[in-house]
Enzyme design. Sequence first.
Site, PDB file in Angstrom:
ATOM      1  N   ARG A 144       0.807  -1.232   0.000  1.00 22.07           N
ATOM      2  CA  ARG A 144       0.000   0.000   0.000  1.00 22.07           C
ATOM      3  C   ARG A 144       0.843   1.287   0.000  1.00 22.07           C
ATOM      4  O   ARG A 144       0.353   2.347   0.369  1.00 22.07           O
ATOM      5  CB  ARG A 144      -1.004   0.007   1.164  1.00 22.07           C
ATOM      6  CG  ARG A 144      -2.003  -1.141   1.107  1.00 22.07           C
ATOM      7  CD  ARG A 144      -3.082  -0.990   2.172  1.00 22.07           C
ATOM      8  NE  ARG A 144      -4.068  -2.059   2.041  1.00 22.07           N
ATOM      9  CZ  ARG A 144      -3.994  -3.223   2.674  1.00 22.07           C
ATOM     10  NH1 ARG A 144      -2.974  -3.464   3.476  1.00 22.07           N
ATOM     11  NH2 ARG A 144      -4.928  -4.130   2.506  1.00 22.07           N
ATOM     12  N   LYS A 166       3.149  10.795 -12.111  1.00 19.93           N
ATOM     13  CA  LYS A 166       2.273   9.928 -12.901  1.00 19.93           C
ATOM     14  C   LYS A 166       2.949   8.574 -13.069  1.00 19.93           C
ATOM     15  O   LYS A 166       4.072   8.497 -13.562  1.00 19.93           O
ATOM     16  CB  LYS A 166       2.001  10.530 -14.279  1.00 19.93           C
ATOM     17  CG  LYS A 166       0.915  11.584 -14.305  1.00 19.93           C
ATOM     18  CD  LYS A 166       0.584  11.939 -15.740  1.00 19.93           C
ATOM     19  CE  LYS A 166      -0.538  12.938 -15.838  1.00 19.93           C
ATOM     20  NZ  LYS A 166      -0.871  13.235 -17.252  1.00 19.93           N
ATOM     21  N   GLU A 208       9.118  16.444 -26.221  1.00 21.22           N
ATOM     22  CA  GLU A 208       8.518  16.934 -24.978  1.00 21.22           C
ATOM     23  C   GLU A 208       9.113  18.277 -24.563  1.00 21.22           C
ATOM     24  O   GLU A 208       8.446  19.081 -23.908  1.00 21.22           O
ATOM     25  CB  GLU A 208       8.696  15.897 -23.857  1.00 21.22           C
ATOM     26  CG  GLU A 208       7.946  14.588 -24.075  1.00 21.22           C
ATOM     27  CD  GLU A 208       6.452  14.670 -23.760  1.00 21.22           C
ATOM     28  OE1 GLU A 208       5.958  15.779 -23.464  1.00 21.22           O
ATOM     29  OE2 GLU A 208       5.794  13.619 -23.827  1.00 21.22           O
ATOM     30  N   LYS A 250       7.620  21.979 -15.795  1.00 22.48           N
ATOM     31  CA  LYS A 250       6.834  20.850 -15.292  1.00 22.48           C
ATOM     32  C   LYS A 250       6.529  21.019 -13.809  1.00 22.48           C
ATOM     33  O   LYS A 250       5.396  20.786 -13.354  1.00 22.48           O
ATOM     34  CB  LYS A 250       7.593  19.545 -15.535  1.00 22.48           C
ATOM     35  CG  LYS A 250       6.860  18.265 -15.101  1.00 22.48           C
ATOM     36  CD  LYS A 250       5.738  17.900 -16.048  1.00 22.48           C
ATOM     37  CE  LYS A 250       5.033  16.600 -15.654  1.00 22.48           C
ATOM     38  NZ  LYS A 250       5.696  15.405 -16.171  1.00 22.48           N
ATOM     39  N   GLU A 260      -4.068  16.575 -12.011  1.00 22.77           N
ATOM     40  CA  GLU A 260      -4.624  16.843 -13.335  1.00 22.77           C
ATOM     41  C   GLU A 260      -6.119  17.125 -13.294  1.00 22.77           C
ATOM     42  O   GLU A 260      -6.889  16.639 -14.124  1.00 22.77           O
ATOM     43  CB  GLU A 260      -4.321  15.689 -14.308  1.00 22.77           C
ATOM     44  CG  GLU A 260      -4.321  16.123 -15.761  1.00 22.77           C
ATOM     45  CD  GLU A 260      -3.715  15.086 -16.697  1.00 22.77           C
ATOM     46  OE1 GLU A 260      -4.446  14.554 -17.529  1.00 22.77           O
ATOM     47  OE2 GLU A 260      -2.495  14.839 -16.574  1.00 22.77           O
ATOM     48  N   ARG A 264      -2.894  20.993 -15.349  1.00 24.83           N
ATOM     49  CA  ARG A 264      -1.885  19.975 -15.669  1.00 24.83           C
ATOM     50  C   ARG A 264      -2.190  19.256 -16.980  1.00 24.83           C
ATOM     51  O   ARG A 264      -1.280  18.768 -17.651  1.00 24.83           O
ATOM     52  CB  ARG A 264      -1.745  18.962 -14.529  1.00 24.83           C
ATOM     53  CG  ARG A 264      -0.640  17.950 -14.797  1.00 24.83           C
ATOM     54  CD  ARG A 264      -0.259  17.123 -13.600  1.00 24.83           C
ATOM     55  NE  ARG A 264       0.780  16.154 -13.952  1.00 24.83           N
ATOM     56  CZ  ARG A 264       1.388  15.349 -13.086  1.00 24.83           C
ATOM     57  NH1 ARG A 264       1.083  15.402 -11.797  1.00 24.83           N
ATOM     58  NH2 ARG A 264       2.312  14.504 -13.499  1.00 24.83           N
ATOM     59  N   ASN A 268      -0.417  17.746 -21.888  1.00 25.33           N
ATOM     60  CA  ASN A 268      -0.749  16.684 -22.841  1.00 25.33           C
ATOM     61  C   ASN A 268      -0.940  17.205 -24.266  1.00 25.33           C
ATOM     62  O   ASN A 268      -1.591  16.546 -25.080  1.00 25.33           O
ATOM     63  CB  ASN A 268      -2.016  15.946 -22.387  1.00 25.33           C
ATOM     64  CG  ASN A 268      -1.764  15.095 -21.157  1.00 25.33           C
ATOM     65  OD1 ASN A 268      -0.793  14.350 -21.093  1.00 25.33           O
ATOM     66  ND2 ASN A 268      -2.626  15.220 -20.168  1.00 25.33           N
ATOM     67  N   HIS A 271      -0.815  14.744 -27.095  1.00 28.29           N
ATOM     68  CA  HIS A 271      -0.861  13.389 -26.548  1.00 28.29           C
ATOM     69  C   HIS A 271      -2.142  12.642 -26.902  1.00 28.29           C
ATOM     70  O   HIS A 271      -2.132  11.412 -27.016  1.00 28.29           O
ATOM     71  CB  HIS A 271      -0.686  13.429 -25.030  1.00 28.29           C
ATOM     72  CG  HIS A 271       0.718  13.701 -24.597  1.00 28.29           C
ATOM     73  ND1 HIS A 271       1.407  14.848 -24.966  1.00 28.29           N
ATOM     74  CD2 HIS A 271       1.574  12.991 -23.818  1.00 28.29           C
ATOM     75  CE1 HIS A 271       2.616  14.821 -24.430  1.00 28.29           C
ATOM     76  NE2 HIS A 271       2.746  13.708 -23.740  1.00 28.29           N
ATOM     77  N   HIS A 275      -1.348   9.269 -28.392  1.00 33.39           N
ATOM     78  CA  HIS A 275      -1.722   7.998 -27.767  1.00 33.39           C
ATOM     79  C   HIS A 275      -2.541   7.147 -28.728  1.00 33.39           C
ATOM     80  O   HIS A 275      -2.421   5.917 -28.742  1.00 33.39           O
ATOM     81  CB  HIS A 275      -2.505   8.245 -26.480  1.00 33.39           C
ATOM     82  CG  HIS A 275      -1.659   8.743 -25.347  1.00 33.39           C
ATOM     83  ND1 HIS A 275      -2.191   9.215 -24.172  1.00 33.39           N
ATOM     84  CD2 HIS A 275      -0.311   8.847 -25.219  1.00 33.39           C
ATOM     85  CE1 HIS A 275      -1.208   9.592 -23.363  1.00 33.39           C
ATOM     86  NE2 HIS A 275      -0.059   9.376 -23.978  1.00 33.39           N
ATOM     87  N   HIS A 288       7.177   6.982 -27.976  1.00 35.42           N
ATOM     88  CA  HIS A 288       6.188   7.917 -27.433  1.00 35.42           C
ATOM     89  C   HIS A 288       6.414   9.331 -27.971  1.00 35.42           C
ATOM     90  O   HIS A 288       5.467  10.001 -28.396  1.00 35.42           O
ATOM     91  CB  HIS A 288       6.254   7.903 -25.908  1.00 35.42           C
ATOM     92  CG  HIS A 288       5.338   8.897 -25.265  1.00 35.42           C
ATOM     93  ND1 HIS A 288       3.963   8.851 -25.401  1.00 35.42           N
ATOM     94  CD2 HIS A 288       5.605   9.990 -24.493  1.00 35.42           C
ATOM     95  CE1 HIS A 288       3.429   9.859 -24.725  1.00 35.42           C
ATOM     96  NE2 HIS A 288       4.395  10.556 -24.170  1.00 35.42           N
TER      97      HIS A 288
END
Length: 387
Positions: A144, A166, A208, A250, A260, A264, A268, A271, A275, A288
């Site tokens: 956990r 992330k 990026e 960032k 996000e 935030r 993207n 993206h 994606h 990527h």
Amino acid sequence: MQGTLQVAAAAAAPAAPVAAEQEMQVVEVDLGDRTYPIYIGSGLLQQGELLRKHIPGKTALIVTNETIAPLYLERCLDAVTEDGRVRAEVVVLPDGEQHKSLEVLAKVWDKALEARLNRDTTLVALGGGVVGDMTGFAAAAYQRGVHFIQVPTTVMAQVDSSVGGKTGVNHPLGKNMIGAFYQPLCVLIDIETLRTLPDRELASGISEIIKYGLIRDAPFFEWLERNVDKLLQRDPEAFTYAIQRSCINKAEVVAADEKEGGVRASLNLGHTYGHAIETASGYGTWLHGEAVAAGMVMAADMSHRLGWIDASLLQRTRALVEMCKLPTGPPKGMSPQQFLDLMAVDKKVLDGQLRLVLLKGPLGNCMITSDFPLATLKENLDSFCQA
């Protein structure tokens, strides 16, 4: 489509790059009592005390892959264990986006359990974005939640994925759909690791860096237009500056919106398109950053079709991407309907409405919006899929 969030520009960028030989740079990610440093410099893996002071307990598990292990695992092991206080275990994963799955991730948990690592252990991610994302998720879930540290070895990871918490793995139906927000105790960026990075990976990561200039840092974009050739030539001074400035951008965004809920999502840019390209092509076929590069050009084109940016900014975006020898459109054979189907399961979809990060106004400004006609998006996709 309706729903828009305007995104503020960044603070003023430093006027000139820092010197390569100067002392280590430190950027802080301000998250209150979970604030952590990003160390940026040359030869930092030789400075073991930097890593060890962020390992609270007496055990660590270094997670790396088959490509990075022969290059930097011994150096990282020495950094973690050289004073005798910490016992380190190692797990080596297969390399590549296609292995970013729960099945492969289980190898990390298997090793942690076999070594009887407890809640005071620290997982150390040594590698690129895939290793970092998987290690962070493993740390978030193991017992956990245990400590973890990022030691990114690719441009992509150094300027983006290692910062901000992330973590996760891919699912056959969507990229990064299984994961958690989980922050590291520190990020250690040794720019010497870029010496062994293949040219394709290097260029992929620069996409990026370009993103930050487009969405919030106009002076940085202008600096890139003048200096991207130095990055492609692996100039240490230029890379130290580019990584530092990217991390500042960032860190500012993450501090304002860790999970996000708003601003935030601006990180993207490209993206949603990217994606879709990665999923349609099969994870690992396109890097990527290659998919994001194509996605940024597609997003700029969409912005121009809406009348939100002028033609010169679209041209400058395409030109900078082309200078890096990165793709400016999707792979042949990908259809507009494939894009629409895959975009429909994007994490930014809200109340059934697709949201895109689009450019609006002068360079360095963007918005997260669903306020665009579907017909314009179809025109945008048609133009690229028929190119």
